[in-house]
Write a protein that holds these residues in place. Structure first.
Motif, PDB file in Angstrom:
ATOM      1  N   ALA A 334       0.803  -1.220   0.000  1.00  0.00           N
ATOM      2  CA  ALA A 334       0.000   0.000   0.000  1.00  0.00           C
ATOM      3  C   ALA A 334       0.833   1.266   0.000  1.00  0.00           C
ATOM      4  CB  ALA A 334      -0.936   0.010   1.212  1.00  0.00           C
ATOM      5  N   VAL A 335       2.151   1.135   0.250  1.00  0.00           N
ATOM      6  CA  VAL A 335       2.974   2.341   0.397  1.00  0.00           C
ATOM      7  C   VAL A 335       4.112   2.339  -0.618  1.00  0.00           C
ATOM      8  CG1 VAL A 335       2.419   2.521   2.848  1.00  0.00           C
ATOM      9  CG2 VAL A 335       4.468   1.261   2.135  1.00  0.00           C
ATOM     10  N   GLU A 336       4.822   3.463  -0.673  1.00  0.00           N
ATOM     11  CA  GLU A 336       5.937   3.625  -1.592  1.00  0.00           C
ATOM     12  C   GLU A 336       7.209   2.991  -1.011  1.00  0.00           C
ATOM     13  OE1 GLU A 336       5.525   4.886  -4.542  1.00  0.00           O
ATOM     14  OE2 GLU A 336       3.407   5.330  -4.135  1.00  0.00           O
ATOM     15  N   PRO A 337       8.214   2.727  -1.874  1.00  0.00           N
ATOM     16  CA  PRO A 337       9.447   2.081  -1.390  1.00  0.00           C
ATOM     17  C   PRO A 337      10.104   2.798  -0.219  1.00  0.00           C
ATOM     18  CG  PRO A 337       9.399   2.046  -3.779  1.00  0.00           C
ATOM     19  CD  PRO A 337       8.218   2.866  -3.344  1.00  0.00           C
ATOM     20  N   HIS A 338      10.125   4.141  -0.231  1.00  0.00           N
ATOM     21  CA  HIS A 338      10.784   4.862   0.853  1.00  0.00           C
ATOM     22  C   HIS A 338       9.948   4.887   2.139  1.00  0.00           C
ATOM     23  CE1 HIS A 338       8.162   7.910  -1.018  1.00  0.00           C
ATOM     24  NE2 HIS A 338       8.122   8.469   0.182  1.00  0.00           N
ATOM     25  N   GLU A 339       8.740   4.319   2.103  1.00  0.00           N
ATOM     26  CA  GLU A 339       7.866   4.293   3.281  1.00  0.00           C
ATOM     27  C   GLU A 339       7.760   2.906   3.897  1.00  0.00           C
ATOM     28  OE1 GLU A 339       4.515   7.646   2.257  1.00  0.00           O
ATOM     29  OE2 GLU A 339       4.430   5.787   1.094  1.00  0.00           O
ATOM     30  N   GLN A 340       8.507   1.927   3.375  1.00  0.00           N
ATOM     31  CA  GLN A 340       8.347   0.551   3.834  1.00  0.00           C
ATOM     32  C   GLN A 340       8.672   0.387   5.321  1.00  0.00           C
ATOM     33  OE1 GLN A 340       6.946  -1.850   2.371  1.00  0.00           O
ATOM     34  NE2 GLN A 340       6.758  -1.010   0.306  1.00  0.00           N
ATOM     35  N   GLY A 341       9.716   1.053   5.780  1.00  0.00           N
ATOM     36  CA  GLY A 341      10.049   0.958   7.201  1.00  0.00           C
ATOM     37  C   GLY A 341       8.946   1.531   8.076  1.00  0.00           C
ATOM     38  N   GLY A 342       8.384   2.670   7.645  1.00  0.00           N
ATOM     39  CA  GLY A 342       7.282   3.268   8.401  1.00  0.00           C
ATOM     40  C   GLY A 342       6.061   2.374   8.436  1.00  0.00           C
ATOM     41  N   ALA A 343       5.757   1.722   7.304  1.00  0.00           N
ATOM     42  CA  ALA A 343       4.614   0.805   7.262  1.00  0.00           C
ATOM     43  C   ALA A 343       4.838  -0.383   8.190  1.00  0.00           C
ATOM     44  CB  ALA A 343       4.374   0.332   5.833  1.00  0.00           C
ATOM     45  N   ALA A 344       6.045  -0.954   8.152  1.00  0.00           N
ATOM     46  CA  ALA A 344       6.363  -2.072   9.036  1.00  0.00           C
ATOM     47  C   ALA A 344       6.295  -1.648  10.496  1.00  0.00           C
ATOM     48  CB  ALA A 344       7.750  -2.625   8.701  1.00  0.00           C
ATOM     49  N   GLY A 345       6.731  -0.417  10.780  1.00  0.00           N
ATOM     50  CA  GLY A 345       6.645   0.085  12.150  1.00  0.00           C
ATOM     51  C   GLY A 345       5.221   0.253  12.617  1.00  0.00           C
ATOM     52  N   SER A 346       4.339   0.710  11.735  1.00  0.00           N
ATOM     53  CA  SER A 346       2.925   0.858  12.090  1.00  0.00           C
ATOM     54  C   SER A 346       2.295  -0.494  12.391  1.00  0.00           C
ATOM     55  CB  SER A 346       2.177   1.553  10.951  1.00  0.00           C
ATOM     56  OG  SER A 346       2.655   2.872  10.761  1.00  0.00           O
ATOM     57  N   ILE A 347       2.645  -1.503  11.599  1.00  0.00           N
ATOM     58  CA  ILE A 347       2.163  -2.860  11.868  1.00  0.00           C
ATOM     59  C   ILE A 347       2.721  -3.355  13.204  1.00  0.00           C
ATOM     60  CG2 ILE A 347       2.331  -5.269  11.120  1.00  0.00           C
ATOM     61  CD1 ILE A 347       0.322  -3.661   9.543  1.00  0.00           C
ATOM     62  N   GLY A 348       3.987  -3.021  13.482  1.00  0.00           N
ATOM     63  CA  GLY A 348       4.582  -3.404  14.759  1.00  0.00           C
ATOM     64  C   GLY A 348       3.873  -2.793  15.950  1.00  0.00           C
ATOM     65  N   VAL A 349       3.392  -1.563  15.791  1.00  0.00           N
ATOM     66  CA  VAL A 349       2.621  -0.926  16.865  1.00  0.00           C
ATOM     67  C   VAL A 349       1.377  -1.754  17.178  1.00  0.00           C
ATOM     68  CG1 VAL A 349       1.235   1.092  17.473  1.00  0.00           C
ATOM     69  CG2 VAL A 349       3.471   1.393  16.416  1.00  0.00           C
ATOM     70  N   MET A 350       0.684  -2.188  16.143  1.00  0.00           N
ATOM     71  CA  MET A 350      -0.533  -2.976  16.350  1.00  0.00           C
ATOM     72  C   MET A 350      -0.220  -4.343  16.955  1.00  0.00           C
ATOM     73  SD  MET A 350      -3.088  -1.080  15.505  1.00  0.00           S
ATOM     74  CE  MET A 350      -2.116   0.257  16.212  1.00  0.00           C
ATOM     75  N   GLN A 351       0.909  -4.927  16.551  1.00  0.00           N
ATOM     76  CA  GLN A 351       1.292  -6.211  17.138  1.00  0.00           C
ATOM     77  C   GLN A 351       1.580  -6.057  18.631  1.00  0.00           C
ATOM     78  OE1 GLN A 351       4.497  -7.098  14.298  1.00  0.00           O
ATOM     79  NE2 GLN A 351       3.344  -8.882  13.629  1.00  0.00           N
ATOM     80  N   GLY A 352       2.333  -5.024  18.974  1.00  0.00           N
ATOM     81  CA  GLY A 352       2.613  -4.789  20.391  1.00  0.00           C
ATOM     82  C   GLY A 352       1.363  -4.496  21.186  1.00  0.00           C
ATOM     83  N   LEU A 353       0.460  -3.695  20.604  1.00  0.00           N
ATOM     84  CA  LEU A 353      -0.793  -3.381  21.286  1.00  0.00           C
ATOM     85  C   LEU A 353      -1.627  -4.625  21.482  1.00  0.00           C
ATOM     86  CD1 LEU A 353      -2.663  -1.196  22.427  1.00  0.00           C
ATOM     87  CD2 LEU A 353      -3.559  -0.847  20.115  1.00  0.00           C
ATOM     88  N   GLY A 354      -1.676  -5.491  20.468  1.00  0.00           N
ATOM     89  CA  GLY A 354      -2.439  -6.731  20.586  1.00  0.00           C
ATOM     90  C   GLY A 354      -1.879  -7.650  21.651  1.00  0.00           C
ATOM     91  N   ILE A 355      -0.541  -7.694  21.741  1.00  0.00           N
ATOM     92  CA  ILE A 355       0.096  -8.524  22.766  1.00  0.00           C
ATOM     93  C   ILE A 355      -0.273  -8.046  24.164  1.00  0.00           C
ATOM     94  CG2 ILE A 355       2.356  -9.077  23.778  1.00  0.00           C
ATOM     95  CD1 ILE A 355       3.461  -9.134  20.919  1.00  0.00           C
ATOM     96  N   VAL A 356      -0.436  -6.731  24.306  1.00  0.00           N
ATOM     97  CA  VAL A 356      -0.758  -6.164  25.621  1.00  0.00           C
ATOM     98  C   VAL A 356      -2.231  -6.360  25.971  1.00  0.00           C
ATOM     99  CG1 VAL A 356      -0.889  -4.026  26.947  1.00  0.00           C
ATOM    100  CG2 VAL A 356       1.116  -4.489  25.529  1.00  0.00           C
ATOM    101  N   ILE A 357      -3.136  -6.020  25.036  1.00  0.00           N
ATOM    102  CA  ILE A 357      -4.558  -6.020  25.376  1.00  0.00           C
ATOM    103  C   ILE A 357      -5.221  -7.381  25.211  1.00  0.00           C
ATOM    104  CG2 ILE A 357      -4.735  -3.603  24.721  1.00  0.00           C
ATOM    105  CD1 ILE A 357      -6.268  -4.453  22.246  1.00  0.00           C
ATOM    106  N   GLY A 358      -4.625  -8.280  24.417  1.00  0.00           N
ATOM    107  CA  GLY A 358      -5.248  -9.581  24.196  1.00  0.00           C
ATOM    108  C   GLY A 358      -5.474 -10.376  25.480  1.00  0.00           C
TER     109      GLY A 358
END
Length: 399
Positions: A334-358
């Motif tokens: 969904a994002v441009e090549p120079h945004e791949q790290g940011g996209a992966a980081g956003s997914i990481g935020v959700m993974q961490g949040l899920g680990i906490v609230i699950g």
């Protein structure tokens, strides 16, 4: 440098091995936390906090690691993460071993474990984040689902094998697993040092980082949060379900939970390996994975015997094993090549949040009724599968 040449410089197996090795070390502490806490005079909540802290720091730092991967390169970020995990894990092992020998005041042991365990989680969050961005750099949109599934399968193997190895070694001594697992992140670091491409394709620098609320990432982030929350909730409540719903004694309930969770790990590994053969789009994986998971949790809610519960968990994990590479693929496409790290980081935020609230959400729902958690998860996952995709919800490449 052409895309084909770029792809040729990345050898995927070493990246998968390093991810598995570091994951094994990080999660192996889970199976040791309770006996170590008991010997050091710590309360259960203190052991739980030390484990949960890793997820909290993963959530808080994932986007920073993603931004670093975009600005300074994937190799730099992966090596910093793996090196940090190695040093932090060695520090944690030293604190635990010395505490078991010297038996200091519980407060000092608690602080030492929390600080070092937190550092382990903080550095570990760089590895899946930068690895996802690296794969996006070297594989075309059509190839990413299979490659990201392989990355997920490697992580799943680590999550299953780490606690199993620690539990096996702990039968001889509580410190033996620490000495052995301390070698894993070091081996992972060395593997990355010699295998990662030293010359990366130039990325266009931008002043503004990718927003956490970027509309292109709403769907993959939501799917990620639902899936990781579901896994955490199911893992946390299966033992209570065996006690309260199946009426088992504590020892039998522990065995039932162990069987269900073992089958869960096996199913997630198999499902993500199958993605390489299925050649489905991300959207097809979400449709199929969401519905299969919903069927599995429905079966769990209706189960009255241990075999039915275990099989239901296996089915639900098959579906979630397809959802993992799907939301990662949606994000990278969904994002441009120079945004791949940011996209992966956003997914990481959700993974961490899920680990906490699950785990928290799962236990709260279990307090309402023994089957409520699984009914809620079934509805959430079915809704994920049936979620209509609008023209602007994802990039045209996402499917």
């Amino acid at each position: 440098m052409t895309d084909v040449q770029d792809r040729a410089t990345l050898s995927l197996p070493p990246l998968l091995f390093a991810n598995m090795a570091c994951t094994m070390a990080v999660v192996s502490f889970v199976s040791l936390a309770a006996p170590i806490a008991r010997l050091l005079g710590l309360q259960p909540w203190q052991a739980g906090f030390a484990v949960t802290l890793g997820g909290i720091l993963w959530m808080l730092l994932a986007r920073l690691w993603g931004a670093m991967a975009d600005r300074h390169g994937r190799r730099h970020t992966l090596l910093l993460g793996a090196g940090g995990v190695t040093l932090a894990y060695w520090s944690m092992c030293a604190v635990i071993i010395l505490s078991l020998k010297l038996l200091p005041a519980a407060l000092w042991a608690f602080l030492g474990i929390v600080i070092t365990r937190g550092a382990v989680g903080a550095f570990y969050s760089a590895i899946p984040t930068a690895a996802q961005a690296l794969i996006a750099d070297h594989y075309s949109p059509d190839e990413r689902a299979a490659s990201l599934a392989a990355l997920g399968a490697a992580g799943a193997v680590g999550m299953v094998a780490g606690p199993a190895l620690a539990g096996l070694l702990a039968q001889s001594s509580l410190t033996l697993p620490l000495y052995v697992t301390a070698l894993l992140p070091a081996v992972g670091f060395v593997t990355l040092w010699f295998s990662l491409p030293r010359h990366e394709r130039p990325r266009r620098r931008v002043e503004a980082s990718l927003s956490l609320v970027d509309p292109r990432l709403r769907r993959p982030m939501a799917v990620c949060l639902i899936v990781v929350t579901a896994i955490g909730a199911a893992q946390m409540t299966v033992g209570f379900f065996a006690l309260d719903r199946l009426g088992l004694e504590p020892v039998a309930a522990a065995r039932a939970a162990s069987l269900a969770l073992t089958l869960t790990g096996i199913a997630m590994i198999l499902a993500q390996l199958l993605v390489r053969r299925l050649a489905w789009t991300a959207q097809q994986l979400i449709r199929a994975g969401g519905m299969v998971s919903a069927v599995g949790f429905t079966g769990a809610a209706l189960s009255t015997t241990v075999p039915v519960l275990a099989i239901s968990f296996f089915v639900s994990a098959l579906g979630m094993g397809w959802l993992f590479p799907a939301f990662a693929t949606l994000a990278t496409n969904a994002v441009e090549p120079h945004e791949q790290g940011g996209a992966a980081g956003s997914i990481g935020v959700m993974q961490g949040l899920g680990i906490v609230i699950g785990p928290l959400a799962g236990t709260l729902l279990h307090g309402v009724g023994a089957t409520v958690t699984y009914w809620v998860l079934a509805v959430l996952l079915a809704g994920t599968a049936l979620w209509p995709v609008g023209q602007r919800s994802v990039s045209p490449l996402a499917d």
